[in-house]
Design a protein around this motif. Structure first.
Motif, PDB file in Angstrom:
ATOM      1  N   PHE A  26       0.879  -1.160   0.116  1.00  0.00           N
ATOM      2  CA  PHE A  26       0.089   0.026  -0.035  1.00  0.00           C
ATOM      3  C   PHE A  26       0.920   1.046   0.180  1.00  0.00           C
ATOM      4  O   PHE A  26       0.407   2.245  -0.753  1.00  0.00           O
ATOM      5  CB  PHE A  26      -0.811   0.080   1.294  1.00  0.00           C
ATOM      6  N   GLU A  27       2.151   1.265   0.616  1.00  0.00           N
ATOM      7  CA  GLU A  27       2.895   2.368   0.684  1.00  0.00           C
ATOM      8  C   GLU A  27       3.594   2.619  -0.761  1.00  0.00           C
ATOM      9  O   GLU A  27       3.808   3.919  -0.921  1.00  0.00           O
ATOM     10  CB  GLU A  27       3.936   2.019   1.933  1.00  0.00           C
ATOM     11  N   ILE A  28       3.905   1.620  -1.426  1.00  0.00           N
ATOM     12  CA  ILE A  28       4.779   1.658  -2.747  1.00  0.00           C
ATOM     13  C   ILE A  28       3.855   1.495  -3.602  1.00  0.00           C
ATOM     14  O   ILE A  28       4.401   1.683  -4.877  1.00  0.00           O
ATOM     15  CB  ILE A  28       5.874   1.204  -2.618  1.00  0.00           C
ATOM     16  N   PHE A  29       2.569   1.413  -3.644  1.00  0.00           N
ATOM     17  CA  PHE A  29       1.727   1.118  -4.783  1.00  0.00           C
ATOM     18  C   PHE A  29       2.082   0.082  -5.636  1.00  0.00           C
ATOM     19  O   PHE A  29       2.340   0.201  -6.798  1.00  0.00           O
ATOM     20  CB  PHE A  29       1.609   2.386  -5.851  1.00  0.00           C
ATOM     21  N   GLU A  30       2.465  -1.118  -5.312  1.00  0.00           N
ATOM     22  CA  GLU A  30       2.980  -2.210  -5.874  1.00  0.00           C
ATOM     23  C   GLU A  30       2.101  -3.603  -5.268  1.00  0.00           C
ATOM     24  O   GLU A  30       1.874  -3.538  -4.148  1.00  0.00           O
ATOM     25  CB  GLU A  30       4.336  -2.496  -5.634  1.00  0.00           C
ATOM     26  N   SER A  31       2.094  -4.616  -6.010  1.00  0.00           N
ATOM     27  CA  SER A  31       1.385  -5.841  -5.338  1.00  0.00           C
ATOM     28  C   SER A  31       2.278  -6.636  -4.425  1.00  0.00           C
ATOM     29  O   SER A  31       3.363  -6.563  -4.335  1.00  0.00           O
ATOM     30  CB  SER A  31       0.851  -6.706  -6.600  1.00  0.00           C
ATOM     31  N   ARG A  32       1.365  -6.960  -3.485  1.00  0.00           N
ATOM     32  CA  ARG A  32       1.768  -7.945  -2.213  1.00  0.00           C
ATOM     33  C   ARG A  32       2.721  -9.012  -2.994  1.00  0.00           C
ATOM     34  O   ARG A  32       3.683  -9.368  -2.431  1.00  0.00           O
ATOM     35  CB  ARG A  32       0.903  -8.365  -1.328  1.00  0.00           C
ATOM     36  N   LYS A  33       2.078  -9.568  -4.016  1.00  0.00           N
ATOM     37  CA  LYS A  33       2.878 -10.750  -4.757  1.00  0.00           C
ATOM     38  C   LYS A  33       4.166 -10.454  -5.467  1.00  0.00           C
ATOM     39  O   LYS A  33       5.170 -11.075  -5.283  1.00  0.00           O
ATOM     40  CB  LYS A  33       1.721 -11.269  -5.958  1.00  0.00           C
ATOM     41  N   SER A  34       4.465  -9.440  -5.969  1.00  0.00           N
ATOM     42  CA  SER A  34       5.455  -8.662  -6.462  1.00  0.00           C
ATOM     43  C   SER A  34       6.506  -8.371  -5.491  1.00  0.00           C
ATOM     44  O   SER A  34       7.688  -9.067  -5.644  1.00  0.00           O
ATOM     45  CB  SER A  34       5.096  -7.273  -7.229  1.00  0.00           C
ATOM     46  N   ILE A  35       5.991  -7.947  -4.188  1.00  0.00           N
ATOM     47  CA  ILE A  35       7.187  -7.864  -3.075  1.00  0.00           C
ATOM     48  C   ILE A  35       7.373  -9.238  -2.407  1.00  0.00           C
ATOM     49  O   ILE A  35       8.594  -9.448  -2.617  1.00  0.00           O
ATOM     50  CB  ILE A  35       6.480  -7.044  -2.107  1.00  0.00           C
ATOM     51  N   SER A  36       6.564 -10.229  -2.551  1.00  0.00           N
ATOM     52  CA  SER A  36       6.894 -11.484  -1.946  1.00  0.00           C
ATOM     53  C   SER A  36       7.954 -12.126  -3.280  1.00  0.00           C
ATOM     54  O   SER A  36       8.934 -12.893  -2.753  1.00  0.00           O
ATOM     55  CB  SER A  36       5.701 -12.315  -1.989  1.00  0.00           C
ATOM     56  N   HIS A  37       7.591 -11.931  -4.389  1.00  0.00           N
ATOM     57  CA  HIS A  37       8.558 -12.594  -5.353  1.00  0.00           C
ATOM     58  C   HIS A  37      10.006 -11.810  -5.245  1.00  0.00           C
ATOM     59  O   HIS A  37      11.197 -12.577  -5.879  1.00  0.00           O
ATOM     60  CB  HIS A  37       7.907 -12.250  -6.827  1.00  0.00           C
ATOM     61  N   GLN A  38      10.296 -10.729  -5.008  1.00  0.00           N
ATOM     62  CA  GLN A  38      11.302  -9.843  -4.797  1.00  0.00           C
ATOM     63  C   GLN A  38      12.002 -10.375  -3.576  1.00  0.00           C
ATOM     64  O   GLN A  38      13.463 -10.651  -3.512  1.00  0.00           O
ATOM     65  CB  GLN A  38      11.151  -8.392  -4.764  1.00  0.00           C
ATOM     66  N   GLU A  39      11.305 -10.483  -2.628  1.00  0.00           N
ATOM     67  CA  GLU A  39      12.270 -11.037  -1.096  1.00  0.00           C
ATOM     68  C   GLU A  39      12.388 -12.359  -1.152  1.00  0.00           C
ATOM     69  O   GLU A  39      13.297 -12.821  -0.526  1.00  0.00           O
ATOM     70  CB  GLU A  39      11.040 -10.894   0.045  1.00  0.00           C
ATOM     71  N   SER A  40      11.744 -13.423  -1.988  1.00  0.00           N
ATOM     72  CA  SER A  40      11.998 -14.723  -2.246  1.00  0.00           C
ATOM     73  C   SER A  40      13.006 -14.868  -3.429  1.00  0.00           C
ATOM     74  O   SER A  40      13.287 -15.928  -3.847  1.00  0.00           O
ATOM     75  CB  SER A  40      10.736 -15.535  -2.491  1.00  0.00           C
ATOM     76  N   GLU A  41      13.649 -13.708  -4.054  1.00  0.00           N
ATOM     77  CA  GLU A  41      14.591 -13.768  -4.944  1.00  0.00           C
ATOM     78  C   GLU A  41      14.109 -14.367  -6.315  1.00  0.00           C
ATOM     79  O   GLU A  41      14.961 -14.794  -7.217  1.00  0.00           O
ATOM     80  CB  GLU A  41      15.822 -14.860  -4.587  1.00  0.00           C
ATOM     81  N   ARG A  42      12.994 -14.474  -6.472  1.00  0.00           N
ATOM     82  CA  ARG A  42      12.499 -14.832  -7.971  1.00  0.00           C
ATOM     83  C   ARG A  42      12.527 -13.693  -8.851  1.00  0.00           C
ATOM     84  O   ARG A  42      12.960 -13.906 -10.124  1.00  0.00           O
ATOM     85  CB  ARG A  42      10.711 -15.070  -7.752  1.00  0.00           C
ATOM     86  N   TYR A  43      12.698 -12.642  -8.479  1.00  0.00           N
ATOM     87  CA  TYR A  43      12.731 -11.279  -9.294  1.00  0.00           C
ATOM     88  C   TYR A  43      13.859 -10.490  -8.555  1.00  0.00           C
ATOM     89  O   TYR A  43      13.970 -10.651  -7.257  1.00  0.00           O
ATOM     90  CB  TYR A  43      11.621 -10.280  -9.539  1.00  0.00           C
ATOM     91  N   ARG A  44      14.575  -9.645  -9.198  1.00  0.00           N
ATOM     92  CA  ARG A  44      15.574  -8.626  -8.482  1.00  0.00           C
ATOM     93  C   ARG A  44      14.561  -7.487  -7.800  1.00  0.00           C
ATOM     94  O   ARG A  44      13.539  -7.096  -8.152  1.00  0.00           O
ATOM     95  CB  ARG A  44      16.295  -7.909  -9.569  1.00  0.00           C
ATOM     96  N   VAL A  45      15.446  -7.110  -6.747  1.00  0.00           N
ATOM     97  CA  VAL A  45      14.671  -5.920  -5.910  1.00  0.00           C
ATOM     98  C   VAL A  45      14.858  -4.782  -6.715  1.00  0.00           C
ATOM     99  O   VAL A  45      15.644  -4.113  -7.368  1.00  0.00           O
ATOM    100  CB  VAL A  45      15.792  -5.698  -4.642  1.00  0.00           C
ATOM    101  N   GLN A  46      13.589  -4.124  -6.889  1.00  0.00           N
ATOM    102  CA  GLN A  46      13.097  -2.860  -7.654  1.00  0.00           C
ATOM    103  C   GLN A  46      13.520  -1.732  -7.012  1.00  0.00           C
ATOM    104  O   GLN A  46      13.478  -1.632  -5.727  1.00  0.00           O
ATOM    105  CB  GLN A  46      11.890  -3.009  -8.286  1.00  0.00           C
ATOM    106  N   LEU A  47      13.853  -0.791  -7.885  1.00  0.00           N
ATOM    107  CA  LEU A  47      14.275   0.871  -7.269  1.00  0.00           C
ATOM    108  C   LEU A  47      13.066   1.307  -6.136  1.00  0.00           C
ATOM    109  O   LEU A  47      13.514   1.753  -5.227  1.00  0.00           O
ATOM    110  CB  LEU A  47      14.101   1.466  -8.197  1.00  0.00           C
ATOM    111  N   ASP A  48      11.957   0.901  -6.315  1.00  0.00           N
ATOM    112  CA  ASP A  48      10.839   1.691  -5.533  1.00  0.00           C
ATOM    113  C   ASP A  48      10.884   1.023  -4.187  1.00  0.00           C
ATOM    114  O   ASP A  48      10.656   1.958  -3.268  1.00  0.00           O
ATOM    115  CB  ASP A  48       9.372   1.743  -6.056  1.00  0.00           C
ATOM    116  N   ILE A  49      11.003  -0.191  -3.799  1.00  0.00           N
ATOM    117  CA  ILE A  49      11.039  -0.596  -2.690  1.00  0.00           C
ATOM    118  C   ILE A  49      12.534  -0.121  -2.080  1.00  0.00           C
ATOM    119  O   ILE A  49      12.557   0.261  -0.824  1.00  0.00           O
ATOM    120  CB  ILE A  49      11.283  -2.149  -2.612  1.00  0.00           C
ATOM    121  N   SER A  50      13.789  -0.337  -2.533  1.00  0.00           N
ATOM    122  CA  SER A  50      14.867   0.060  -1.958  1.00  0.00           C
ATOM    123  C   SER A  50      14.848   1.626  -1.738  1.00  0.00           C
ATOM    124  O   SER A  50      15.245   2.060  -0.650  1.00  0.00           O
ATOM    125  CB  SER A  50      16.186  -0.210  -2.895  1.00  0.00           C
ATOM    126  N   LYS A  51      14.376   2.366  -2.568  1.00  0.00           N
ATOM    127  CA  LYS A  51      14.409   3.914  -2.224  1.00  0.00           C
ATOM    128  C   LYS A  51      13.361   4.011  -1.196  1.00  0.00           C
ATOM    129  O   LYS A  51      13.676   4.934  -0.577  1.00  0.00           O
ATOM    130  CB  LYS A  51      13.696   4.498  -3.863  1.00  0.00           C
TER     131      LYS A  51
END
Length: 72
Positions: A26-51
């Motif tokens: 809700f804070e970064i306007f991205e889906s929870r599933k996308s965040i889960s995939h980034q934390e589980s290393e399926r996708y690279r961590v995106q700029l919006d989360i790290s920023k």
């Protein structure tokens, strides 16, 4: 350096901020599933989360590790 350290740092930062993946989404306007995939290393961590953690929670480690992964 092993692949996935950025994911570990982002997950640690989220837990230190006492946030769930849903709250972060809700804070970064991205889906929870996308965040889960980034934390589980399926996708690279995106700029919006790290920023988000660097600016809002003064925790730049996720961004530094992500930059290292992208540049090698």
């Amino acid at each position: 350096m092993r692949c996935g350290r950025a994911a570990d740092k982002v997950k640690e930062a989220r837990k230190e901020a006492n946030m769930t993946q849903q709250q972060l989404s809700f804070e970064i306007f991205e889906s929870r599933k996308s965040i889960s995939h980034q934390e589980s290393e399926r996708y690279r961590v995106q700029l919006d989360i790290s920023k988000y953690f660097a600016e809002k929670h003064n925790n730049p480690w996720g961004a530094l590790e992500a930059a290292a992964e992208y540049t090698g």
